[in-house]
Motif scaffolding. Sequence first.
Motif, short mmCIF file in Angstrom:
data_model
loop_
_atom_site.label_atom_id
_atom_site.label_comp_id
_atom_site.label_asym_id
_atom_site.label_seq_id
_atom_site.Cartn_x
_atom_site.Cartn_y
_atom_site.Cartn_z
N TYR B 318 0.83 -1.21 0.00
CA TYR B 318 0.00 0.00 0.00
C TYR B 318 0.86 1.26 0.00
N ALA B 319 0.30 2.33 -0.54
CA ALA B 319 0.95 3.64 -0.40
C ALA B 319 -0.11 4.72 -0.40
N LYS B 320 0.23 5.82 0.27
CA LYS B 320 -0.56 7.05 0.20
C LYS B 320 0.25 8.02 -0.65
N ILE B 321 -0.34 8.50 -1.72
CA ILE B 321 0.38 9.34 -2.67
C ILE B 321 -0.43 10.62 -2.88
N SER B 322 0.24 11.77 -2.72
CA SER B 322 -0.48 13.02 -2.92
C SER B 322 0.26 13.94 -3.88
N MET B 323 -0.51 14.75 -4.55
CA MET B 323 0.04 15.75 -5.45
C MET B 323 -0.40 17.13 -5.01
N ARG B 324 0.55 18.06 -4.97
CA ARG B 324 0.24 19.46 -4.71
C ARG B 324 0.01 20.12 -6.07
N LEU B 325 -1.04 20.88 -6.19
CA LEU B 325 -1.44 21.45 -7.48
C LEU B 325 -1.27 22.96 -7.49
N VAL B 326 -1.08 23.51 -8.68
CA VAL B 326 -0.94 24.96 -8.80
C VAL B 326 -2.02 25.46 -9.76
N PRO B 327 -2.32 26.78 -9.74
CA PRO B 327 -3.25 27.29 -10.74
C PRO B 327 -2.75 26.93 -12.14
N HIS B 328 -3.53 26.49 -13.05
CA HIS B 328 -4.96 26.30 -13.06
C HIS B 328 -5.28 24.82 -13.16
N GLN B 329 -4.48 24.00 -12.48
CA GLN B 329 -4.85 22.59 -12.35
C GLN B 329 -6.09 22.51 -11.46
N THR B 330 -6.90 21.47 -11.67
CA THR B 330 -8.01 21.26 -10.74
C THR B 330 -7.86 19.89 -10.10
N SER B 331 -8.37 19.78 -8.91
CA SER B 331 -8.26 18.55 -8.16
C SER B 331 -8.94 17.39 -8.89
N ASP B 332 -10.11 17.64 -9.44
CA ASP B 332 -10.84 16.57 -10.16
C ASP B 332 -10.06 16.08 -11.37
N GLU B 333 -9.53 17.02 -12.12
CA GLU B 333 -8.79 16.68 -13.35
C GLU B 333 -7.57 15.83 -13.00
N ILE B 334 -6.81 16.25 -12.00
CA ILE B 334 -5.58 15.55 -11.66
C ILE B 334 -5.88 14.21 -11.00
N THR B 335 -6.94 14.17 -10.20
CA THR B 335 -7.35 12.91 -9.58
C THR B 335 -7.66 11.87 -10.66
N GLU B 336 -8.35 12.30 -11.69
CA GLU B 336 -8.71 11.38 -12.78
C GLU B 336 -7.46 10.96 -13.56
N LEU B 337 -6.59 11.92 -13.85
CA LEU B 337 -5.36 11.60 -14.59
C LEU B 337 -4.50 10.61 -13.81
N PHE B 338 -4.37 10.86 -12.51
CA PHE B 338 -3.54 9.99 -11.68
C PHE B 338 -4.10 8.57 -11.67
N GLN B 339 -5.39 8.50 -11.39
CA GLN B 339 -6.03 7.19 -11.26
C GLN B 339 -5.86 6.38 -12.55
N LYS B 340 -6.16 7.03 -13.67
CA LYS B 340 -6.07 6.35 -14.97
C LYS B 340 -4.63 5.90 -15.23
N HIS B 341 -3.69 6.82 -14.99
CA HIS B 341 -2.30 6.50 -15.27
C HIS B 341 -1.78 5.40 -14.36
N PHE B 342 -2.09 5.50 -13.07
CA PHE B 342 -1.55 4.52 -12.13
C PHE B 342 -2.09 3.12 -12.44
N GLU B 343 -3.34 3.05 -12.81
CA GLU B 343 -3.89 1.75 -13.18
C GLU B 343 -3.25 1.24 -14.48
N SER B 344 -2.96 2.17 -15.39
CA SER B 344 -2.43 1.75 -16.70
C SER B 344 -1.00 1.22 -16.60
N ILE B 345 -0.23 1.65 -15.60
CA ILE B 345 1.17 1.20 -15.53
C ILE B 345 1.33 -0.08 -14.72
N ALA B 346 0.23 -0.62 -14.18
CA ALA B 346 0.33 -1.87 -13.43
C ALA B 346 0.57 -3.03 -14.39
N PRO B 347 1.58 -3.86 -14.13
CA PRO B 347 1.76 -5.04 -14.98
C PRO B 347 0.60 -6.02 -14.80
#
Lengths: 454, 454
Positions: B318-347
């Motif tokens: 397990y891990a807890k992973i967080s990203m600090r965002l700057v204008p004009h990133q949005t939390s929803d957008e980055i949450t979705e990007l992270f989730q999609k990417h992290f799932e995609s890199i799993a072997p």
Amino acid sequence: MASYLESNQERFLSELLDWLRIPSVSADPKFHGDVLRAAEYLKTRLEEVGVENVELCPTAGNPIVYGEKIVDPSLPTVLVYGHYDVQPADPYELWTSPPFEPVIKDGKIYARGACDDKGQVYMHVKAFEVLMQEGGVPCNIKIMIEGEEEVGSNNLGIFVRENKEKLKADVILISDTGILANDTPSIEVGLRGLSYHEVEVTGPNRDLHSGLYGGAVANPINILCQMIASLHDENNHITIPGFYDNVDELSAEERAEMAKAPHSDEEFKQSIGLTDIHGEKGYSTLERTSIRPTLDVNGIWGGYTGEGAKTVIASKAYAKISMRLVPHQTSDEITELFQKHFESIAPASVTVVVKPHHGGEPVVTPTDSVAYKAAADAMETTFGKRPIPTRGGGSIPIVAMFKTELGLDSVLLGFGLDSDAIHSPNEHYGVFNFLKGIETIPHFYRNYAAAMKA
Amino acid sequence: MASYLESNQERFLSELLDWLRIPSVSADPKFHGDVLRAAEYLKTRLEEVGVENVELCPTAGNPIVYGEKIVDPSLPTVLVYGHYDVQPADPYELWTSPPFEPVIKDGKIYARGACDDKGQVYMHVKAFEVLMQEGGVPCNIKIMIEGEEEVGSNNLGIFVRENKEKLKADVILISDTGILANDTPSIEVGLRGLSYHEVEVTGPNRDLHSGLYGGAVANPINILCQMIASLHDENNHITIPGFYDNVDELSAEERAEMAKAPHSDEEFKQSIGLTDIHGEKGYSTLERTSIRPTLDVNGIWGGYTGEGAKTVIASKAYAKISMRLVPHQTSDEITELFQKHFESIAPASVTVVVKPHHGGEPVVTPTDSVAYKAAADAMETTFGKRPIPTRGGGSIPIVAMFKTELGLDSVLLGFGLDSDAIHSPNEHYGVFNFLKGIETIPHFYRNYAAAMKA
């Protein structure tokens, strides 16, 4: 008429369960009193069945239980080795019944140590009893059961070096391994070695708020992950320079011979719920777990691991990393290579400490010895099938030590199964396997004594 | 003659210490009763100083403490926001004094929440008392102190949406940030947002013996490390596709302006014991913690983490992973990007679950508003120096929410220091800072009321 074993099997099981109730966890100091109680329990049971001169031999750590039955100095002597300590049982919450409250379910004994190694050691105690009841032991037997196998057997090595005369024997008999299946007996003839390390990566000198500091300090968890990731390449080869230099590469013929062992990747995946096969490119699953060295992280921790979200950058991150070794790698060589390499890949923004734990040497035992044949014949008698010689993945470091210190080969007459979940929650041992061991071991002694006399 | 503040500062401190004794940890359900006690304590103190209509407003989670003093509907209204919940205090063993037994040492109050945010909230309670004792409040004041800031403020958002009339105001005043130094006042005008995730990687369906299985199964810890390592490239850029698409890139002029803030990499390293500077290539330390988004692992765990050596391959990591965002990133957008990417890199050999925790939006607050000027003038009066506008690294997600839901800007009149160790062991808050806050806040109200009238 029922055999002595058949008539007494309920009692044999009940005695084992009593022993399993004592949590003899050697890795955790809080169980120290229990470790000593487990040794005392074994001493009493050995004395009851007629083993003589039973003693708790003190060491700098946990005592070694030693006893013997010398029937005739001119007869051959078998030295039985095993261990009464067990692995830690956590995570406790994953056990379906408490690890130190043994139960028998579906023909299996569930408890920490049920198989590794109390259950297998207790087969020897009861096989001795059977022999004594059926006319006496056919050769001299020495029994040496230690209490620190799960933490590296450091004091056993000292004990063996200091008691070479006492331990004089012709062969060593160990039940701490397994068979391929209950209808496919096998004997392990190769074992991997071990190099085990704890690593600590330090970034900032205290935990920091990830909002205030994030982006401008080396996060020791991220760095540790990068360092660990770099230890394998894209083909799952280990990247430590020199790691494979001394690896014994098997010939095509030897690999073809190995490939004859019954194995199905599909069944392997299903047995442990894998979504896909994984491992070093160019090798089969059986090869990956036997003739190839490996590197695994056994534990990792750092930062906030409680419920909810804490936005912290940890000061430190830790991992336990171990490597399984094959002939002719040595534990010292690999320990040094790992340490040097791991320190060298640390970026300047962190400090790294590598602390080696215990190691063990890989071994291959002969299949053409009198003792191996005595064991194979014994299994053929009780299973009705000739056992297959296999090269296993685990490490029994003391096998190499016995060879070096006492000049003795070992026979690995084990009765466990891969599915016994040793070192895992819900460790268990088949009642079939426990009784089959008690049935087989006397045959080994008789076969061995007869062949040595011939 | 001593001022009212000078005459009463011992009592003010003593009241704060009493409040800090209540472990109002919102992330851990076992402290639920304490969280409620902390809210009750605050309610009583607010009533004592003359705040009216004080109530514990129920939510689906912890109550929001609300009170007000409406002196004249024609006067401007300031809505004060803060939080009475605190971060978990573990690891407890790293505290030099227990986190919930506050002590004052070397002019600093040591306790969990001393600065974040009980200490800063309590400045507002006592500033209100000072105003009342010195002739009354110069404008309408509403006070809203929540109990779930450290776990994402989910219920505050609902409360605000449902109580827009009650919360009607002209500006929001928040003390939950810091100043550059006690002789260098500053006001944060930019805050990073947050996207926080817990990830779970599963290999085999149970813990396995690394000797028997090592090399032939995907070790979820090794895989998790590889996945985490791949989230940064060699220049410490984040590799999630699209991650930087909406990042507000500052002009060369803006960066040159920022570079004027007093900062020394050498002092920064020394202050937290770093062996080297670390971060995204091409940016300074100050830029890395303010105008650039980041990705940090806040916690990682799996396998055996106890004493000694256990040769296990864990089923899960397990891990807890967080990203600090700057204008004009949005939390929803980055949450979705992270989730999609992290799932995609799993072997294919593991399964991955990504569970998003709370998020927060990055914000930049105006420096040309009446309220900002009132705050800057107040600090200039009490510090004797004009405060520097800074862009901070932390996240106060509710600032963006207040703008969206209430249409109100916030003024971040905080008095903490980077060195206060908030979210860390040994959190503390300077007595100087606590008293300076109580001294400064009344000036803000007076400046603001006067300017709004003009």
